[in-house]
Structures are given as structure tokens and as C-alpha cells.
Scaffold this motif. Structure first.
Motif, PDB file in Angstrom:
ATOM      1  N   LYS A  62      12.027  -1.694   2.607  1.00  0.00           N
ATOM      2  CA  LYS A  62      12.748  -2.159   1.411  1.00  0.00           C
ATOM      3  C   LYS A  62      13.818  -1.146   1.001  1.00  0.00           C
ATOM      4  O   LYS A  62      14.940  -1.523   0.664  1.00  0.00           O
ATOM      5  CB  LYS A  62      11.774  -2.370   0.250  1.00  0.00           C
ATOM      6  CG  LYS A  62      11.003  -3.659   0.321  1.00  0.00           C
ATOM      7  CD  LYS A  62      10.091  -3.830  -0.891  1.00  0.00           C
ATOM      8  CE  LYS A  62       9.305  -5.122  -0.767  1.00  0.00           C
ATOM      9  NZ  LYS A  62       8.373  -5.301  -1.892  1.00  0.00           N
ATOM     10  N   THR A  67      14.747  -5.033   7.275  1.00  0.00           N
ATOM     11  CA  THR A  67      13.835  -6.162   7.074  1.00  0.00           C
ATOM     12  C   THR A  67      12.771  -6.239   8.162  1.00  0.00           C
ATOM     13  O   THR A  67      11.663  -6.722   7.915  1.00  0.00           O
ATOM     14  CB  THR A  67      14.609  -7.494   7.022  1.00  0.00           C
ATOM     15  OG1 THR A  67      15.382  -7.637   8.211  1.00  0.00           O
ATOM     16  CG2 THR A  67      15.520  -7.543   5.809  1.00  0.00           C
ATOM     17  N   GLU A  70      10.139  -3.794   7.110  1.00  0.00           N
ATOM     18  CA  GLU A  70       9.461  -4.368   5.947  1.00  0.00           C
ATOM     19  C   GLU A  70       8.477  -5.452   6.390  1.00  0.00           C
ATOM     20  O   GLU A  70       7.336  -5.508   5.923  1.00  0.00           O
ATOM     21  CB  GLU A  70      10.491  -4.956   4.987  1.00  0.00           C
ATOM     22  CG  GLU A  70       9.912  -5.471   3.703  1.00  0.00           C
ATOM     23  CD  GLU A  70      10.973  -6.049   2.766  1.00  0.00           C
ATOM     24  OE1 GLU A  70      10.581  -6.737   1.809  1.00  0.00           O
ATOM     25  OE2 GLU A  70      12.175  -5.817   2.987  1.00  0.00           O
TER      26      GLU A  70
END
Length: 102
Positions: A62, A67, A70
Motif C-alpha cells: 500500500k 498492488t 499488497e
């Protein structure tokens, strides 16, 4: 008199063997319980490790805008939670099976 003495000795030996058997059985049961506790602790540690690593990866992803990282973190947390749930189900089934014998 010698047959009386033999019978007393046989009874004494029998009682000693039964007592020894009870002590050995108790020791084995205690050792098994300790071993099971160790297994449970290892399982909890393993799932906690997955959840912690997942949280770190998720937050890192984050912060950096990654991504993929994450998502990997979310997946690791889900794996840790799944391990907890699977262990809970296993323990529940194990308890039910053990209660069948009672």
C-alpha cells in the motif's frame, strides 16, 4: 507355611506390577498430551507467522503502490486464517471422535 509365603509374595508382586503399569500408563498419557500441546503451539505459530508476514507485505504494498505485493500480503493473511480455521475444524472433529468412545 511356605505355600502361604508364596501366595503373599505372588500377591505382592502382582500388586507391584499393576501399580507399575498404572504409573507407566499415566506417564505415557502425560507425554502424549505434552506432545499434542507442542503440535498445537507449532500450528498457531505457523499461522501467526503467515498472518504477520501478510500484514507487512500488504502495508508495504500500500505504501509503495505495489498492488502485486499488497495482493500477496492479503493472500498470506488469508492462508494464515485458513490454517487457523482448518485446525479448529480438525480439533472439533477430533473431539467428537474422542467423545464417541465415552
Amino acid at each position: 507355611m511356605s505355600s502361604l509365603l508364596k501366595n503373599v509374595l505372588k500377591a505382592t508382586v502382582s500388586i507391584a506390577l499393576v501399580t507399575s503399569g498404572i504409573l507407566v500408563a499415566g506417564t505415557i498419557m502425560a507425554a502424549k498430551k505434552i506432545d499434542e500441546s507442542g503440535d498445537d503451539l507449532q500450528d498457531k505459530t505457523d499461522s501467526l507467522k503467515d498472518k504477520a508476514a501478510g500484514t507487512v507485505n500488504e502495508l508495504s504494498g500500500k505504501v509503495t503502490g505495489d498492488t502485486l505485493k499488497e495482493g500477496k500480503g492479503k493472500l498470506q493473511k488469508a492462508v494464515g486464517n485458513a490454517k487457523d480455521k482448518a485446525k479448529d475444524v480438525f480439533n472439533g472433529v477430533k473431539g467428537k471422535v474422542n467423545n464417541l468412545g465415552d
